[in-house]
Design an enzyme around this catalytic site. Sequence first.
Site, PDB file in Angstrom:
ATOM      1  N   LYS A 121       0.857  -1.243  -0.137  1.00  0.00           N
ATOM      2  CA  LYS A 121      -0.038  -0.067  -0.005  1.00  0.00           C
ATOM      3  C   LYS A 121       0.819   1.364  -0.090  1.00  0.00           C
ATOM      4  CE  LYS A 121      -2.427   3.541   2.529  1.00  0.00           C
ATOM      5  NZ  LYS A 121      -1.827   4.390   3.514  1.00  0.00           N
ATOM      6  N   ASP A 139      -6.369   1.350   1.103  1.00  0.00           N
ATOM      7  CA  ASP A 139      -6.318   1.318   2.574  1.00  0.00           C
ATOM      8  C   ASP A 139      -7.498   0.763   3.232  1.00  0.00           C
ATOM      9  OD1 ASP A 139      -8.095   3.441   2.377  1.00  0.00           O
ATOM     10  OD2 ASP A 139      -6.821   4.867   3.167  1.00  0.00           O
TER      11      ASP A 139
END
Length: 215
Positions: A121, A139
Amino acid sequence: MTKSDKATAIHRTLEELYPEVPVPLDHTDPYTLLVSVLLSAQCTDVRVNQVTPALWALTDRPEVMKTIPAEDIREIIKPCGLSPTKSRAIKELSKIIDEEHGGRVPQSFAELERLPGVGHKTASVVMSQAFGVPAFPVDTHIHRLAYRWALSTGKNVVQTERDLKRLFPREQWNRLHLQIIFFGREYCPARGHRMRDCPICSVHGRKSLLKREKG
């Protein structure tokens, strides 16, 4: 309405609501963005932006950051949480960037994800926001909204990223993931959310969740 049609309609709403999407983390270059994204793990962007000026006053260069004791870094970044782990990661990745990459943040997913404290991420955020490479950082907030909108099964963030990349054109990814984040903060929070009052959930929300709310 097909899932593809729904994705198109959701994108249209997000474009209307957020024609401008500034990067929420304050930064001046790829290195300061990388450190800021690392600090944002389990911490708000607002808090990170409050903390980083003191860190940059210490230094915003990897060749200097690698020489600073982890304890000194930790003292500054304590408000962001997980400071022992994050301070070590910042020091170690700064050393690697300086000594193995000529002081420049690497511009590939593989090299970024090999850095201490940098997962997929974080690498995706840096690749998209610092280097303009199409990526779809997912997220917990984007993961939650994708499930609420029935765009993904919600099993895990890996599956959610895969589903969203299939549904939206590649050229939309970098901008869209920011639009979803801004939308989630303003209209679609984790707690106290009423789907029927939400501009997107009320129209495109997962039917089982809407039914549960009504019931």
